[in-house]
Design a protein around this motif. Sequence first.
Motif, PDB file in Angstrom:
ATOM      1  N   ARG A   1      20.540 -21.881   3.807  1.00  0.00           N
ATOM      2  CA  ARG A   1      20.745 -22.769   4.732  1.00  0.00           C
ATOM      3  C   ARG A   1      19.337 -23.306   5.289  1.00  0.00           C
TER       4      ARG A   1
ATOM      5  N   ARG B   1      19.702 -26.131  12.351  1.00  0.00           N
ATOM      6  CA  ARG B   1      21.162 -26.014  13.156  1.00  0.00           C
ATOM      7  C   ARG B   1      21.356 -26.950  13.964  1.00  0.00           C
TER       8      ARG B   1
ATOM      9  N   GLU C   1      22.685 -29.858  12.186  1.00  0.00           N
ATOM     10  CA  GLU C   1      24.213 -29.370  11.738  1.00  0.00           C
ATOM     11  C   GLU C   1      25.117 -29.508  12.840  1.00  0.00           C
TER      12      GLU C   1
ATOM     13  N   VAL D   1      29.381 -28.304   8.959  1.00  0.00           N
ATOM     14  CA  VAL D   1      28.310 -28.946   8.092  1.00  0.00           C
ATOM     15  C   VAL D   1      27.162 -27.736   8.124  1.00  0.00           C
ATOM     16  N   ARG D   2      26.722 -27.686   6.946  1.00  0.00           N
ATOM     17  CA  ARG D   2      25.610 -26.948   6.457  1.00  0.00           C
ATOM     18  C   ARG D   2      24.521 -27.603   5.556  1.00  0.00           C
ATOM     19  N   LEU D   3      23.300 -27.668   6.208  1.00  0.00           N
ATOM     20  CA  LEU D   3      22.190 -28.288   5.279  1.00  0.00           C
ATOM     21  C   LEU D   3      21.546 -27.371   4.423  1.00  0.00           C
TER      22      LEU D   3
ATOM     23  N   SER E   1      23.320 -32.473   2.883  1.00  0.00           N
ATOM     24  CA  SER E   1      24.262 -31.620   3.888  1.00  0.00           C
ATOM     25  C   SER E   1      25.555 -31.394   2.810  1.00  0.00           C
TER      26      SER E   1
END
Length: 195
Positions: free
Chosen positions: A91, A110, A113, A131-133, A142
């Motif tokens: 992440r 975060r 996100e 959503v996760r980066l 993303s």
Amino acid sequence: MSAVLRTVNRVLIGLIGLVLLVLGGSVLAVGLGVRPPSWWIHDGRHDVLLSAAERTRWRDEGWWWPTVLAVLAVVVLLALWWLTAVLRRRRLAEVLVDTGDGEGALLRGRALEGVLAGEANRLEGVAHAHVRLTGARTAPRSRVQLELEPHVDPGTALHHLTTESLTHARNSAGLATFPAEVHLKALKHRAERVS
């Protein structure tokens, strides 16, 4: 990867590397004829690390082999845990935002996100968005998971996500590109009895 895991990873790699370097260097030095100190694990060029007596010392003890196997199993499990923690998709902790003055600013991953997920949740027909980066802080990527209401056309939802939420996030962070991997899932409602 969290800061704690990153620190543990670096410390473990450093310690293992140091131990291997010292042991390998000492074996090489003794093999080349350097006289080791009296307390070292082997004495000379023709000395072995484990003599025949040391190798067979515990053979008749009933607890020896179960203990050896248990210790090796724990070492293998710890190594597998470490490997999966290192190879797992990480992440992204922060994104470097171009402020136009040559300096830049850091945006918490975060936070981006959360804003992106909030905007995606407000799109028509989206029941839930996650959503996760990932990627580098100068080139984030993303991963978006959308749960769609049953009546929503997936193509329309994807179009709205791309043209509204992702474009707004890319422009706000001053990114040239903002690649996204989108997973769409239809939300299923349970049948209810109507009387």
